[in-house]
Design a protein around this motif. Structure first.
Motif, PDB file in Angstrom:
ATOM      1  N   ARG A  83       0.833  -1.206   0.000  1.00  0.00           N
ATOM      2  CA  ARG A  83       0.000   0.000   0.000  1.00  0.00           C
ATOM      3  C   ARG A  83       0.864   1.252   0.000  1.00  0.00           C
ATOM      4  N   ARG A  84       1.926   1.246   0.786  1.00  0.00           N
ATOM      5  CA  ARG A  84       2.818   2.408   0.819  1.00  0.00           C
ATOM      6  C   ARG A  84       3.535   2.609  -0.512  1.00  0.00           C
ATOM      7  N   ASP A  87       1.125   4.258  -2.655  1.00  0.00           N
ATOM      8  CA  ASP A  87       1.035   5.668  -2.241  1.00  0.00           C
ATOM      9  C   ASP A  87       2.109   6.501  -2.931  1.00  0.00           C
ATOM     10  N   LYS A  88       3.334   5.972  -2.976  1.00  0.00           N
ATOM     11  CA  LYS A  88       4.442   6.700  -3.596  1.00  0.00           C
ATOM     12  C   LYS A  88       4.220   6.871  -5.093  1.00  0.00           C
ATOM     13  N   VAL A  90       1.355   6.905  -6.651  1.00  0.00           N
ATOM     14  CA  VAL A  90       0.285   7.891  -6.811  1.00  0.00           C
ATOM     15  C   VAL A  90       0.866   9.292  -6.649  1.00  0.00           C
ATOM     16  N   ALA A  91       1.710   9.471  -5.645  1.00  0.00           N
ATOM     17  CA  ALA A  91       2.323  10.780  -5.400  1.00  0.00           C
ATOM     18  C   ALA A  91       3.213  11.221  -6.557  1.00  0.00           C
ATOM     19  N   ARG A  97      -5.518   5.949  -7.916  1.00  0.00           N
ATOM     20  CA  ARG A  97      -6.234   4.978  -7.087  1.00  0.00           C
ATOM     21  C   ARG A  97      -7.635   5.508  -6.828  1.00  0.00           C
TER      22      ARG A  97
END
Length: 257
Positions: A83-84, A87-88, A90-91, A97
């Motif tokens: 998940r992390r 997150d990266k 996506v960033a 997402r």
């Protein structure tokens, strides 16, 4: 070799390491032949890693991988770490997402995937040069296998396609004009996910988890799980004749890498 030895469950077991070898050779050639440099231009593995893994679905216009499918693809990873990592990405503007956890490529992510397909075209052409007939034959037989595997998945009343790595990524995105080497690479990768689902079903039926099966040593229990994996992965091979099964094995064995 007789017909008993080439029964669908038997050929499923014999083909698995050959499929892995050829697929890994193609992916390694892609990394060393421009993929690593391409990734760095887009922010490095932290930005593009899952795009590579999910390319056969996310490269398609509007292609998405839903949350259960992503969980199946990453079943051996720590879900918090996965998940992390998302997150990266996506960033970095590579992945989108949705509220339901579904993943899709952003415009930037889609541009990366288009370039990645081109890298894979160039490196596979070089890697498998001189094997055009063999590559074409494998592309055709893999197309039949994947099509039948999708039919079987759609008619499987015991399984849950929603949590299937194969269902998440099949059929692979193959735009018009896709070179044979890319077709072969991506069809092999998709077939590996079919076997991965069969393996997961086999170890789950034996009472294991992703972590416990990873720690299980070689021995009678692991052998039994591998044999059950072969049985569960065998379905698509029933569409091939005995001669076609043997030819597929010989063609994979002859490819360099």
């Amino acid at each position: 070799m007789n017909t008993v030895e080439l029964a669908p469950h038997r050929i499923a077991g014999l083909l698995a390491p050959a499929v892995d070898r050829v697929f890994r050779a193609g992916m390694l050639a892609g990394r060393d032949g421009g993929g690593a440099e391409l990734s760095q231009r887009y922010g490095g593995p932290a930005a593009s890693g899952f795009l590579v893994d999910l390319r056969t679905r996310l490269a398609a216009p509007g292609g998405t991988v839903d949350a259960p499918g992503f969980a199946a693809i990453t079943r051996y990873a720590d879900p918090v770490v996965a998940r992390r990592t998302v997150d990266k990405q996506v960033a970095h503007g590579m992945l989108h997402r949705g509220p339901d956890g579904a993943l899709s490529a952003t415009e930037r992510g889609a541009a990366f995937l288009a370039e990645l397909y081109q890298v894979h075209a160039e490196v596979t052409e070089e890697l498998w040069a001189g094997h055009d007939e063999r590559v074409s034959r494998l592309v055709a037989v893999l197309g039949r296998l994947l099509s039948y595997a999708l039919v079987l998945a759609d008619t499987d009343t015991d399984g849950d396609r929603g949590g299937s790595a194969f269902a998440a990524l099949a059929p692979p995105h193959e735009p018009d004009g896709t070179p044979a080497g890319v077709l072969l690479l991506n069809r092999l990768g998709t077939l590996r996910h079919h076997r991965a689902d069969a393996h997961a079903a086999a170890w789950a039926a034996a009472g294991h988890t992703a972590s416990s099966i990873a720690a299980l040593p070689t021995g009678p229990e692991r052998l039994a799980i591998e044999l059950e994996t072969d049985r569960r992965a065998a379905g698509p091979y029933s569409v091939l004749s005995v001669d076609e099964r043997l030819t597929m094995l010989a063609d994979l064995a002859a490819l360099p890498g």
